[in-house]
Design a protein around this motif. Structure first.
Motif, PDB file in Angstrom:
ATOM      1  N   ARG A  29       0.840  -1.193   0.000  1.00 59.93           N
ATOM      2  CA  ARG A  29       0.000   0.000   0.000  1.00 59.93           C
ATOM      3  C   ARG A  29       0.876   1.244   0.000  1.00 59.93           C
ATOM      4  N   VAL A  30       0.410   2.258  -0.703  1.00 57.80           N
ATOM      5  CA  VAL A  30       1.187   3.486  -0.877  1.00 57.80           C
ATOM      6  C   VAL A  30       1.340   4.191   0.462  1.00 57.80           C
ATOM      7  N   GLU A  31       2.595   4.541   0.801  1.00 54.94           N
ATOM      8  CA  GLU A  31       2.889   5.273   2.024  1.00 54.94           C
ATOM      9  C   GLU A  31       3.493   6.654   1.735  1.00 54.94           C
ATOM     10  N   PHE A  32       4.063   6.803   0.521  1.00 55.88           N
ATOM     11  CA  PHE A  32       4.680   8.098   0.170  1.00 55.88           C
ATOM     12  C   PHE A  32       4.576   8.288  -1.340  1.00 55.88           C
ATOM     13  N   MET A  33       4.403   9.555  -1.739  1.00 55.04           N
ATOM     14  CA  MET A  33       4.374   9.917  -3.157  1.00 55.04           C
ATOM     15  C   MET A  33       4.881  11.334  -3.297  1.00 55.04           C
ATOM     16  N   ASN A  34       5.877  11.546  -4.103  1.00 53.73           N
ATOM     17  CA  ASN A  34       6.399  12.907  -4.287  1.00 53.73           C
ATOM     18  C   ASN A  34       5.606  13.626  -5.376  1.00 53.73           C
ATOM     19  N   PRO A  35       5.788  14.946  -5.502  1.00 50.50           N
ATOM     20  CA  PRO A  35       5.020  15.714  -6.498  1.00 50.50           C
ATOM     21  C   PRO A  35       5.177  15.174  -7.925  1.00 50.50           C
ATOM     22  N   ALA A  36       6.381  14.706  -8.283  1.00 49.57           N
ATOM     23  CA  ALA A  36       6.587  14.172  -9.635  1.00 49.57           C
ATOM     24  C   ALA A  36       5.704  12.949  -9.858  1.00 49.57           C
ATOM     25  N   ALA A  37       5.501  12.140  -8.811  1.00 50.17           N
ATOM     26  CA  ALA A  37       4.632  10.966  -8.927  1.00 50.17           C
ATOM     27  C   ALA A  37       3.175  11.392  -9.069  1.00 50.17           C
ATOM     28  N   GLU A  38       2.811  12.478  -8.354  1.00 51.12           N
ATOM     29  CA  GLU A  38       1.452  12.987  -8.499  1.00 51.12           C
ATOM     30  C   GLU A  38       1.200  13.430  -9.946  1.00 51.12           C
ATOM     31  N   ALA A  39       2.169  14.139 -10.511  1.00 48.49           N
ATOM     32  CA  ALA A  39       2.016  14.630 -11.885  1.00 48.49           C
ATOM     33  C   ALA A  39       1.966  13.475 -12.889  1.00 48.49           C
ATOM     34  N   LEU A  40       2.753  12.419 -12.637  1.00 50.30           N
ATOM     35  CA  LEU A  40       2.812  11.302 -13.578  1.00 50.30           C
ATOM     36  C   LEU A  40       1.547  10.464 -13.522  1.00 50.30           C
ATOM     37  N   THR A  41       1.050  10.176 -12.291  1.00 50.08           N
ATOM     38  CA  THR A  41      -0.069   9.248 -12.144  1.00 50.08           C
ATOM     39  C   THR A  41      -1.427   9.921 -12.185  1.00 50.08           C
ATOM     40  N   GLY A  42      -1.436  11.223 -11.878  1.00 56.74           N
ATOM     41  CA  GLY A  42      -2.730  11.910 -11.810  1.00 56.74           C
ATOM     42  C   GLY A  42      -3.391  11.775 -10.447  1.00 56.74           C
ATOM     43  N   TRP A  43      -2.726  11.088  -9.535  1.00 53.88           N
ATOM     44  CA  TRP A  43      -3.240  10.923  -8.173  1.00 53.88           C
ATOM     45  C   TRP A  43      -2.565  11.949  -7.263  1.00 53.88           C
ATOM     46  N   THR A  44      -3.363  12.491  -6.300  1.00 56.09           N
ATOM     47  CA  THR A  44      -2.746  13.336  -5.275  1.00 56.09           C
ATOM     48  C   THR A  44      -2.219  12.425  -4.171  1.00 56.09           C
ATOM     49  N   ARG A  45      -1.270  12.961  -3.408  1.00 49.22           N
ATOM     50  CA  ARG A  45      -0.717  12.158  -2.316  1.00 49.22           C
ATOM     51  C   ARG A  45      -1.819  11.786  -1.318  1.00 49.22           C
ATOM     52  N   GLN A  46      -2.688  12.744  -1.078  1.00 48.70           N
ATOM     53  CA  GLN A  46      -3.748  12.523  -0.090  1.00 48.70           C
ATOM     54  C   GLN A  46      -4.661  11.375  -0.522  1.00 48.70           C
ATOM     55  N   ASP A  47      -4.975  11.322  -1.848  1.00 56.75           N
ATOM     56  CA  ASP A  47      -5.857  10.265  -2.346  1.00 56.75           C
ATOM     57  C   ASP A  47      -5.141   8.928  -2.457  1.00 56.75           C
ATOM     58  N   ALA A  48      -3.813   8.964  -2.744  1.00 55.76           N
ATOM     59  CA  ALA A  48      -3.098   7.737  -3.033  1.00 55.76           C
ATOM     60  C   ALA A  48      -2.652   6.984  -1.795  1.00 55.76           C
ATOM     61  N   VAL A  49      -2.274   7.729  -0.741  1.00 56.80           N
ATOM     62  CA  VAL A  49      -1.729   7.054   0.447  1.00 56.80           C
ATOM     63  C   VAL A  49      -2.773   6.121   1.021  1.00 56.80           C
ATOM     64  N   GLY A  50      -2.359   4.887   1.276  1.00 53.44           N
ATOM     65  CA  GLY A  50      -3.229   3.862   1.813  1.00 53.44           C
ATOM     66  C   GLY A  50      -3.857   2.983   0.747  1.00 53.44           C
ATOM     67  N   LYS A  51      -3.782   3.439  -0.518  1.00 53.53           N
ATOM     68  CA  LYS A  51      -4.348   2.647  -1.603  1.00 53.53           C
ATOM     69  C   LYS A  51      -3.389   1.511  -1.991  1.00 53.53           C
ATOM     70  N   GLU A  52      -3.967   0.411  -2.518  1.00 47.07           N
ATOM     71  CA  GLU A  52      -3.161  -0.658  -3.101  1.00 47.07           C
ATOM     72  C   GLU A  52      -2.351  -0.060  -4.257  1.00 47.07           C
ATOM     73  N   VAL A  53      -1.082  -0.374  -4.307  1.00 48.13           N
ATOM     74  CA  VAL A  53      -0.200   0.262  -5.296  1.00 48.13           C
ATOM     75  C   VAL A  53      -0.647  -0.015  -6.720  1.00 48.13           C
ATOM     76  N   THR A  54      -1.206  -1.198  -6.967  1.00 48.75           N
ATOM     77  CA  THR A  54      -1.645  -1.520  -8.334  1.00 48.75           C
ATOM     78  C   THR A  54      -2.847  -0.699  -8.757  1.00 48.75           C
ATOM     79  N   GLU A  55      -3.554  -0.092  -7.782  1.00 50.19           N
ATOM     80  CA  GLU A  55      -4.650   0.794  -8.123  1.00 50.19           C
ATOM     81  C   GLU A  55      -4.115   2.141  -8.580  1.00 50.19           C
ATOM     82  N   VAL A  56      -3.033   2.567  -7.940  1.00 53.10           N
ATOM     83  CA  VAL A  56      -2.410   3.843  -8.325  1.00 53.10           C
ATOM     84  C   VAL A  56      -1.522   3.667  -9.549  1.00 53.10           C
ATOM     85  N   LEU A  57      -0.751   2.584  -9.552  1.00 58.17           N
ATOM     86  CA  LEU A  57       0.143   2.305 -10.678  1.00 58.17           C
ATOM     87  C   LEU A  57      -0.448   1.176 -11.524  1.00 58.17           C
ATOM     88  N   GLN A  58      -1.341   1.549 -12.438  1.00 57.39           N
ATOM     89  CA  GLN A  58      -1.914   0.567 -13.358  1.00 57.39           C
ATOM     90  C   GLN A  58      -0.968   0.434 -14.552  1.00 57.39           C
TER      91      GLN A  58
END
Length: 496
Positions: A29-58
């Motif tokens: 599960r996502v515990e950290f995401m930097n701004p570059a990751a937010e820009a690449l994935t379209g997810w904000t850190r607030q929305d991504a943290v705690g999510k299954e990584v495969t949901e954020v990184l499809q």
């Protein structure tokens, strides 16, 4: 490191770098995401943290769009880093597929135990575009190469790439059309041995040409014309060294071999025609001049004096008529000689007895004048030909035999069926015979048999040769050069 976003010393660094960094725990599960990751994935850190990584990184394969197995699971299981190539796509939030490349590596605590996974990802769009452009360029080069090879293979000339020793590196399809072997089999063979062993002598072929070419600093081709004495082919060999980027010769050369047999044959035929034209001009100048001069002379004599007695006038008119007929015969034979070459006829069974009889009838005056005897066979074998032309052949052979036979002439005519399916027809005279040199000149256009005794105009044997060869036969003469034994002039025709 327990949680990357709580590490005050590391977070500012990760937030400032351009690569996308995502950290997950042991449960992926996502515990950290930097701004570059937010820009690449379209997810904000607030929305991504705690999510299954495969949901954020499809992540899917670029060609099939099938999901890629979660590399994080493998990293935790094997304890080794895993990489992602540019052949995968990241399906960003919103459904946009982004070419991506990167890696996933284990996060370890001070005791070396794995506590999570850190992902470092890059937008590989430019790399992907560059790769595609490179691939397209490569495909275009390959296509151009295939088209070039197809064009070379389509050439009737033999085109080869050889090394400094003249061994084949590659040959085009002409090697198969020339029945020299298959393209895949000739590699490594020496070119001169491939063409024919009879051409392998260094004084006449590749060895004498290749080495000087390899030593040059400029790429001018060199060539040589050779004759394959076994296959009776004229070959033109051109060799050009392969140059590098600095315009220096490499250790290979391109060899182009052209079969110029037909061209040589055409050149020889043209030369023969030129010689015939020269001989024709000679004939017109010398053989027509005398009768024309005599006709003019007698006509001017009658015009000047006009009082010639009836008997003398008749004699003059007879002379004029005789030389007029001679001129007419010369013109007829010149037209026949020219016409045979372009006239197409169908060979049919010949009644040789009738043809010979017609020829004798045309020569009745000459036979009576020379008191000649002519011996004929009881029967003639059947043969194929064109009756009017064969009559001309007999007229020429018989008239020559009468002119150059002994006095009185004795002629024997006959025919022999040969094993090759041809019939040889012949005339045997009782003249002085012919030397070897004279026999060699017999069928040269417009050549007289004997300038001292000849009253003809040298066209006869040329006509005979052209007619018989047009009908698929051959002409010739045999003689021992012994006075009294004479000569045998013959021609062959296809047996009926």
């Amino acid at each position: 490191m327990k949680k990357a976003d709580n590490d005050e010393s590391l977070a500012p660094i990760l937030n400032s770098i351009g690569a996308a960094v995502i950290a997950t725990g042991l449960k992926n599960r996502v515990e950290f995401m930097n701004p570059a990751a937010e820009a690449l994935t379209g997810w904000t850190r607030q929305d991504a943290v705690g999510k299954e990584v495969t949901e954020v990184l499809q992540i899917v394969y670029a060609d099939t769009r099938l999901p890629v197995e979660n590399p994080g699971v493998k990293v935790i299981r094997d304890g080794e880093a895993a990489s992602l190539s540019c052949h995968v796509l990241l399906i960003a939030r919103g459904g946009i597929g982004i070419p991506m490349m990167g890696s996933a590596a284990p996060i370890r605590d001070d005791g070396g135990s794995i506590t999570g996974v850190v992902w470092v990802l890059h937008d590989a769009t430019e790399h992907h575009q560059a790769h595609q452009a490179l691939q397209e360029t490569f495909e275009k080069v390959e296509q151009a190469k295939r088209e070039w090879e197809s064009a070379i293979d389509a050439l009737p000339d033999l085109v080869c790439l050889v090394d400094a020793q003249g061994c084949l590196i590659r040959a085009n399809r002409a090697v198969e059309a020339w029945s020299l072997g298959r393209v895949v089999e000739v590699k490594g063979r020496e070119l001169h041995e491939l063409l024919h062993p009879a051409c392998a002598h260094p004084d006449c072929y590749l060895d004498s040409l290749l080495q000087p070419v390899m030593e040059r600093t400029l790429g001018q081709p060199t060539g040589q014309e050779i004759l394959d004495p076994v296959l009776k082919r004229h070959l033109l060999v051109n060799i050009c060294p392969v140059m590098d980027r600095n315009h220096r010769t490499t250790q290979s050369a391109v060899v182009v071999v052209q079969d110029i047999t037909e061209r040589k044959r055409a050149e020889q035929e043209r030369e023969k025609l030129i010689q015939e034209l020269d001989a024709f001009a000679h004939t017109v100048a010398h053989d027509l001049r005398n009768p024309v001069a005599l006709i003019i002379g007698f006509a001017e004599l009658e015009q000047s004096f006009g009082t010639t007695s009836g008997e003398d006038l008749q004699q003059s008119l007879r002379v004029i008529a005789r030389f007029g007929r001679k001129m007419n015969n010369i013109i007829d034979e010149l037209l026949l000689l020219a016409g045979v070459r372009k006239t197409k006829v169908e060979a049919k069974p010949l009644n040789m007895a009738n043809i010979v009889a017609e020829a004798q009838q045309r020569l009745t005056d000459m036979i009576q004048e020379y008191r000649a005897s002519v011996v004929l066979p009881d029967a003639w074998p059947e043969a194929l030909g064109h009756a009017p032309w064969i009559e001309e052949v007999w007229v020429n052979y018989l008239s020559n035999a009468l002119k150059y036979g002994d006095r009185p002439p004795h002629l024997e005519l006959g025919a022999t069926v040969q094993e090759d399916g041809m019939v040889r027809f012949w005339v045997h005279d009782n003249g002085p015979g012919l030397t070897l040199e004279e026999r060699g000149r017999m069928f040269i256009p417009f050549t007289r048999l004997n300038q001292a005794r000849a009253t003809g105009h040298g066209l006869g044997l040329s006509i005979v040769q052209r007619i018989v060869e047009k009908l698929g036969g051959q002409v010739g003469v045999t003689s021992d050069g012994v006075t009294g034994k004479g000569s045998v002039f013959y021609f062959t025709l296809q047996k009926s």
